[in-house]
Motif scaffolding. Structure first.
Motif, PDB file in Angstrom:
ATOM      1  N   ALA A 111     -11.436  -3.814  -7.179  1.00  0.00           N
ATOM      2  CA  ALA A 111     -11.364  -5.125  -7.840  1.00  0.00           C
ATOM      3  C   ALA A 111     -11.185  -4.970  -9.352  1.00  0.00           C
ATOM      4  O   ALA A 111     -10.675  -5.865 -10.017  1.00  0.00           O
ATOM      5  N   TYR A 112     -11.643  -3.829  -9.879  1.00  0.00           N
ATOM      6  CA  TYR A 112     -11.551  -3.587 -11.326  1.00  0.00           C
ATOM      7  C   TYR A 112     -10.381  -2.662 -11.668  1.00  0.00           C
ATOM      8  O   TYR A 112     -10.224  -2.245 -12.805  1.00  0.00           O
ATOM      9  N   MET A 113      -9.621  -2.305 -10.641  1.00  0.00           N
ATOM     10  CA  MET A 113      -8.537  -1.347 -10.846  1.00  0.00           C
ATOM     11  C   MET A 113      -7.239  -1.924 -10.298  1.00  0.00           C
ATOM     12  O   MET A 113      -6.562  -1.333  -9.454  1.00  0.00           O
ATOM     13  N   GLY A 114      -6.956  -3.137 -10.795  1.00  0.00           N
ATOM     14  CA  GLY A 114      -5.685  -3.770 -10.437  1.00  0.00           C
ATOM     15  C   GLY A 114      -5.613  -4.231  -9.003  1.00  0.00           C
ATOM     16  O   GLY A 114      -4.522  -4.446  -8.471  1.00  0.00           O
ATOM     17  N   SER A 115      -6.765  -4.402  -8.336  1.00  0.00           N
ATOM     18  CA  SER A 115      -6.796  -4.829  -6.924  1.00  0.00           C
ATOM     19  C   SER A 115      -5.934  -3.924  -6.054  1.00  0.00           C
ATOM     20  O   SER A 115      -5.259  -4.392  -5.139  1.00  0.00           O
ATOM     21  N   GLU A 116      -5.964  -2.641  -6.354  1.00  0.00           N
ATOM     22  CA  GLU A 116      -5.210  -1.690  -5.537  1.00  0.00           C
ATOM     23  C   GLU A 116      -6.159  -1.067  -4.522  1.00  0.00           C
ATOM     24  O   GLU A 116      -7.093  -0.357  -4.890  1.00  0.00           O
ATOM     25  N   TYR A 117      -5.907  -1.369  -3.251  1.00  0.00           N
ATOM     26  CA  TYR A 117      -6.728  -0.822  -2.169  1.00  0.00           C
ATOM     27  C   TYR A 117      -6.055   0.455  -1.659  1.00  0.00           C
ATOM     28  O   TYR A 117      -5.094   0.944  -2.281  1.00  0.00           O
ATOM     29  N   LEU A 118      -6.575   0.999  -0.558  1.00  0.00           N
ATOM     30  CA  LEU A 118      -6.217   2.384  -0.242  1.00  0.00           C
ATOM     31  C   LEU A 118      -4.712   2.643  -0.107  1.00  0.00           C
ATOM     32  O   LEU A 118      -4.214   3.661  -0.606  1.00  0.00           O
ATOM     33  N   ASP A 119      -3.987   1.744   0.561  1.00  0.00           N
ATOM     34  CA  ASP A 119      -2.536   1.978   0.691  1.00  0.00           C
ATOM     35  C   ASP A 119      -1.856   2.074  -0.676  1.00  0.00           C
ATOM     36  O   ASP A 119      -1.027   2.953  -0.915  1.00  0.00           O
ATOM     37  N   ASP A 120      -2.227   1.127  -1.557  1.00  0.00           N
ATOM     38  CA  ASP A 120      -1.612   1.112  -2.891  1.00  0.00           C
ATOM     39  C   ASP A 120      -1.925   2.415  -3.627  1.00  0.00           C
ATOM     40  O   ASP A 120      -1.079   2.991  -4.315  1.00  0.00           O
ATOM     41  N   VAL A 121      -3.182   2.864  -3.464  1.00  0.00           N
ATOM     42  CA  VAL A 121      -3.611   4.083  -4.165  1.00  0.00           C
ATOM     43  C   VAL A 121      -2.847   5.297  -3.623  1.00  0.00           C
ATOM     44  O   VAL A 121      -2.371   6.144  -4.388  1.00  0.00           O
ATOM     45  N   LEU A 122      -2.708   5.354  -2.307  1.00  0.00           N
ATOM     46  CA  LEU A 122      -2.005   6.493  -1.699  1.00  0.00           C
ATOM     47  C   LEU A 122      -0.524   6.491  -2.060  1.00  0.00           C
ATOM     48  O   LEU A 122       0.060   7.546  -2.343  1.00  0.00           O
ATOM     49  N   ILE A 123       0.059   5.302  -2.048  1.00  0.00           N
ATOM     50  CA  ILE A 123       1.494   5.213  -2.353  1.00  0.00           C
ATOM     51  C   ILE A 123       1.736   5.611  -3.815  1.00  0.00           C
ATOM     52  O   ILE A 123       2.649   6.364  -4.142  1.00  0.00           O
ATOM     53  N   ARG A 124       0.849   5.137  -4.680  1.00  0.00           N
ATOM     54  CA  ARG A 124       0.977   5.508  -6.096  1.00  0.00           C
ATOM     55  C   ARG A 124       0.781   7.012  -6.276  1.00  0.00           C
ATOM     56  O   ARG A 124       1.504   7.673  -7.029  1.00  0.00           O
ATOM     57  N   ALA A 125      -0.203   7.562  -5.544  1.00  0.00           N
ATOM     58  CA  ALA A 125      -0.466   9.005  -5.651  1.00  0.00           C
ATOM     59  C   ALA A 125       0.720   9.808  -5.124  1.00  0.00           C
ATOM     60  O   ALA A 125       1.065  10.868  -5.668  1.00  0.00           O
TER      61      ALA A 125
END
Ligand code: ADE
Ligand code: ZN
Length: 357
Positions: free
Chosen positions: A297-311
């Motif tokens: 919620a404090y990190m651009g509302s990026e949940y696991l898929d978003d985090v993995l895709i960005r990574a």
């Protein structure tokens, strides 16, 4: 640590096929603070329900205030935000909302952190905190098919006594807990401050993990103590370990799992001329990395898929590496072996289907 206190655009996707593969893949998540999933919209709804006034005109103004540059400045915003959580139903709503988002992203299993000392301090009973979370876990499992467990975190910059009181109170709800963790401000709060707490938790059959946030003072000392002295079962973050071949060898020998959150601590910077990509460096060092969203919620509302895709974009992850990260996810579970194998089988079946489509 990255300067990340601002709303993000949707993750850029260089490889759309890989992004689809990630989205459809069964996943596990281990490093997510429930209070860090408290979205601004829900904060306003809970404040209204609880008769509290928030110092922001609207959601946009609140989100614009999420600006931080290091762990303490992040924590100040995070602790202030959770003050709207007062009743059992609030903890239910918070937890169910996270589990619904996770389930929609094919997260089939998660172990979630919570910070009870912060709620006890405000006079919220442990029964309301754990009761609401546990009721939401049960409902989400029945309705959404997502399995979850709960990790009680010690807020390391509060007193050792406060953490012990929280543990003792939490032990009345032993059946609702799978482990204990250690989070919050690391400066001057080394893992050994919690030696007695970890020992007591273990004596009650709980598992143990500890944050070793990136680029903290004496980070390598904290990792060493966590591994050698406290014999933790997992390490949360822990990216600086790549600076110590000795600790890397020890972690590999132990088969230690790391819950890495690239949104918050994807870069090693302290004293380095060239920043190091944590996920890439840890994978290349042969460590068991799992990926998580931390405080979405404090990190651009990026949940696991978003985090993995960005990574995947940022760390140039191959599909094989993505599958390794997901497999590590299930291998790291604090679950009976048969259940882990069943989840791994689901992942393997997905990968095989994808290979043949
Ligand atoms: N509390 C919530 N998120 C945290 C993090 N990433 N590190 C330490 N404490 C936290
Ligand atoms: Zn964390």
């Amino acid at each position: 640590m990255a300067t990340i206190g601002r709303a993000r655009a949707v993750a850029p996707v260089k490889d759309a096929a890989l992004a689809r593969f990630i989205a459809g893949m069964p996943k596990a998540e281990y490093h997510v603070h429930l209070e860090g999933t408290l979205e601004a919209e829900m904060k306003f709804a809970l404040a209204r329900r609880n008769g509290l006034q928030l110092p922001f005109a609207d959601v946009a103004a609140m989100k614009a205030s999420y600006r931080y540059h290091d762990l303490p400045s992040f924590l100040a915003i995070y602790y202030d935000g959770m003050k709207v959580l007062l009743r059992e139903q609030d903890f239910y709503d918070l937890t169910y909302a996270y589990l619904a988002k996770a389930a929609a992203q094919n997260v089939i299993y998660t172990e979630m952190f919570f910070d009870p000392q912060e709620h006890l301090k405000r006079g919220v009973p442990m029964a309301a905190v754990i009761g609401g979370i546990s009721r939401a876990r049960r409902d989400a499992r029945t309705r959404l098919g997502i399995r979850s467990q709960l990790i009680l975190c010690f807020v390391r910059d509060l007193s050792a006594q406060s953490a012990m009181d929280a543990l003792d109170t939490g032990l009345a709800f032993r059946k609702d807990l799978v482990g204990v963790g250690l989070d919050s401000d690391e400066a001057g709060n080394p893992p050994e401050k919690f030696r007695a707490h970890f020992a007591k938790a273990r004596a009650h059959g709980l598992r143990v993990t500890a944050h070793c946030d990136v680029d903290q003072d004496d980070t390598l000392g904290h990792i060493r103590t966590a591994l050698l002295d406290l014999k933790v079962d997992r390490i949360d973050h822990g990216g600086n370990i790549v600076e110590s071949p000795e600790l890397v060898a020890l972690a590999r020998q132990r088969g230690m799992f790391f819950t890495v959150c690239p949104t918050f601590s994807g870069t090693l910077r302290k004293g380095l001329a060239t920043p190091v990509d944590v996920v890439r460096a840890m994978l290349d060092a042969g460590l068991n990395v799992t990926i998580s969203s931390d405080d979405p919620a404090y990190m651009g509302s990026e949940y696991l898929d978003d985090v993995l895709i960005r990574a995947a974009d940022r760390s140039a992850l191959t599909r094989t590496e993505i599958v390794t990260l997901a497999r590590n996810g299930f291998r790291a579970a604090w679950l009976p072996e048969a259940e882990k194998q069943a989840m791994l089988a689901r992942l393997n079946a997905y990968v095989q289907r994808a290979d043949h489509s």
